[in-house]
Design a protein around this motif. Structure first.
Motif, short mmCIF file in Angstrom:
data_model
loop_
_atom_site.label_atom_id
_atom_site.label_comp_id
_atom_site.label_asym_id
_atom_site.label_seq_id
_atom_site.Cartn_x
_atom_site.Cartn_y
_atom_site.Cartn_z
N HIS A 95 -42.05 -3.89 -48.34
CA HIS A 95 -43.98 -4.86 -47.83
C HIS A 95 -43.31 -5.33 -46.64
CE1 HIS A 95 -43.90 -8.56 -49.51
NE2 HIS A 95 -43.12 -7.98 -50.72
N ASP A 128 -39.06 -12.08 -48.57
CA ASP A 128 -39.71 -11.29 -48.98
C ASP A 128 -41.34 -11.21 -48.46
OD1 ASP A 128 -41.63 -10.54 -50.74
OD2 ASP A 128 -42.68 -12.14 -52.11
N ASN A 129 -40.81 -10.08 -47.31
CA ASN A 129 -40.07 -8.89 -48.00
C ASN A 129 -38.99 -8.29 -46.72
OD1 ASN A 129 -40.23 -5.50 -48.68
ND2 ASN A 129 -38.96 -7.61 -49.85
N GLU A 162 -49.16 -6.18 -50.95
CA GLU A 162 -48.70 -5.39 -51.58
C GLU A 162 -48.68 -6.81 -52.80
OE1 GLU A 162 -45.20 -7.12 -54.50
OE2 GLU A 162 -46.02 -7.80 -52.71
N GLU A 163 -49.06 -8.23 -51.50
CA GLU A 163 -48.32 -10.08 -52.61
C GLU A 163 -50.50 -9.54 -53.20
OE1 GLU A 163 -46.64 -11.18 -52.62
OE2 GLU A 163 -44.70 -10.89 -51.52
N ASP A 191 -37.24 -5.72 -53.50
CA ASP A 191 -38.60 -6.85 -53.91
C ASP A 191 -38.21 -7.66 -55.25
OD1 ASP A 191 -40.63 -8.52 -52.61
OD2 ASP A 191 -41.03 -7.44 -53.44
ZN LIG Z 1 -42.62 -9.27 -51.96
#
Ligand SMILES: [Zn+2]
Length: 410
Positions: A95, A128-129, A162-163, A191
């Motif tokens: 992501h 991340d990420n 994604e977050e 991830d």
């Molecule tokens: Zn992540």
């Protein structure tokens, strides 16, 4: 020296490339509207060009409409390279978005300008990420530069959102482009993992976030008999809710930790002064439940405990479900993606990796819900979402080798 060893040697020479990519990516701030940003466009556009340089068979920007975002959409990139065979495709889905840096005073420098200290690269998003993005990308670059031939097709997906829930990212892709992924593909989500790179996450617990609202009667601190003290009731309830642990005590060794967990977490403020007895208290509980239990049975038991406390103390307690996500069927521990990852990790790191379950919360659940066996894996530091987030260059190199091994088909 074998062709594979030569390939690995090439990857070992990528230190400067890794630092350059991490700097470029970190400087392009990719915050979604829920996190106060306008989307992932700038970072995604940079990645689009990087992917294009590697002559993919197809490269798409799939736009998910989001009126709050720049130009009204969120960008998702999907690139594919052909292999000698048509099936199955090895996918790596990472992501592009990040979480905000949080309190800047806790950072030792600008979160969006990477700093390099020995093996560490420090900056928001480097682990991340971007760890997943950079290692999966460089693995492919090394194969192309060395003239190796892909045995099977490779796909790199770099998604938005994604977050903050994946509605505009993976969830959108799966709903609108069901042609992309197939159930015999090998899908890796880089991830999540442990420090050694030996944890292959294949299962998640169900998530249940409960809000407890205790309503009594506020009164003066000197005359408790005239009111109903909700802080006392909340405290009693929190202690009594420990019974959940006994009632749902099953252990499943696939999971870390092996039991369901029931943790009181957030407490809302009540009265501002010491000499008032509160008449309303609200607290929350974060429950991570083994898939063997249904969330309805947990709810019923929590209601029963709350009813008992309310009855004994003559006040009212209401439980609301703040968030609820039923666990999906796990990726089988012998699924091809798990077997291939284990073999690659052993070849690269000389370590034995194990399929495991965790407390829940990765995008792999979206794949699994559709019967697509995804595995979550990376060699991860414990720094995502923390101030001074860092990644290790040596981890990116070793993980790139694992991806290269996967792409080549072992
Ligand atoms: Zn992540």
């Amino acid at each position: 020296m074998s062709a594979l060893d030569r390939l690995f040697q090439r990857i070992e020479g990528y230190r400067n490339e890794i630092i350059m990519l991490q700097s470029e990516l970190t400087s392009r701030v990719a915050l979604g509207p829920d996190n106060g940003g306008s989307g992932e466009h700038e970072k995604s556009a940079y990645l689009f060009e990087k992917l294009k340089e590697m002559a993919p068979a197809s490269l798409e920007e799939i736009r998910s409409p989001d009126v709050r975002a720049h130009q009204g959409y969120r960008p998702n990139l999907v690139a594919r390279w052909n292999g000698e065979t048509h099936h199955p495709t090895v996918w790596v889905l990472s992501h592009v978005d990040i979480v905000p840096p949080g309190d800047l005073n806790l950072w030792e420098g600008d979160p969006y300008r990477v700093r390099v200290e020995g093996d560490r690269i420090i900056g928001r998003g480097v682990e991340d990420n971007q760890h997943g993005i950079v290692s999966s990308y460089l693995a492919l670059k090394a194969i192309r530069e060395s003239g190796e031939v892909l045995k099977r097709p490779v796909g790199l997906a770099m998604v938005a959102d994604e977050e903050t829930g994946s509605e505009y990212g993976l969830d959108y892709l799966l709903k609108n482009r069901p042609d992309l992924f197939s159930s015999d593909d090998l899908i890796v989500v880089p991830d999540g993992g442990n420090n050694e790179g030996t944890m292959i996450e294949v299962a998640e617990k169900s998530m249940l976030w409960l809000k407890f609202i205790v309503t009594g009667e506020q009164c003066h601190g000197s005359t408790p008999e005239k009111g109903k003290n909700t802080l006392y009731a909340a405290a009693r309830l929190i202690v009594d809710l420990e019974k959940l642990k006994k009632e749902f005590a099953l252990e499943d060794p696939l999971f870390r930790p092996p039991r369901s967990t029931f943790e009181p977490t957030k407490m809302e403020g009540n009265v501002p002064n010491i000499n008032t007895i509160p008449g309303r208290d609200v607290f929350y509980m974060d429950c991570r439940i083994l898939p063997q239990y249904s969330l309805d049975e947990i709810m019923q038991y929590a209601e029963k405990i709350a009813g008992e406390v309310a009855g004994q103390l003559h006040l009212s307690i209401r439980i609301e479900t703040y968030y609820r996500q039923e666990a999906t069927a796990p990726t089988p521990s012998d699924a091809p993606v798990v077997v291939a990852l284990k073999e690659a990790i052993t070849r690269v790191k000389g370590l034995e990796a194990k399929p495991m379950g965790i407390g829940g919360g990765t995008v792999a659940a979206f794949f699994r819900r559709l019967g697509l066996p995804a595995a979550v894996w990376i060699t991860e530091t414990d720094t995502p979402h923390q101030p001074n987030e860092y990644c290790l260059i040596s981890n990116i190199i070793s993980d790139a080798k694992v991806f290269a091994y996967l792409y080549l088909g072992g």
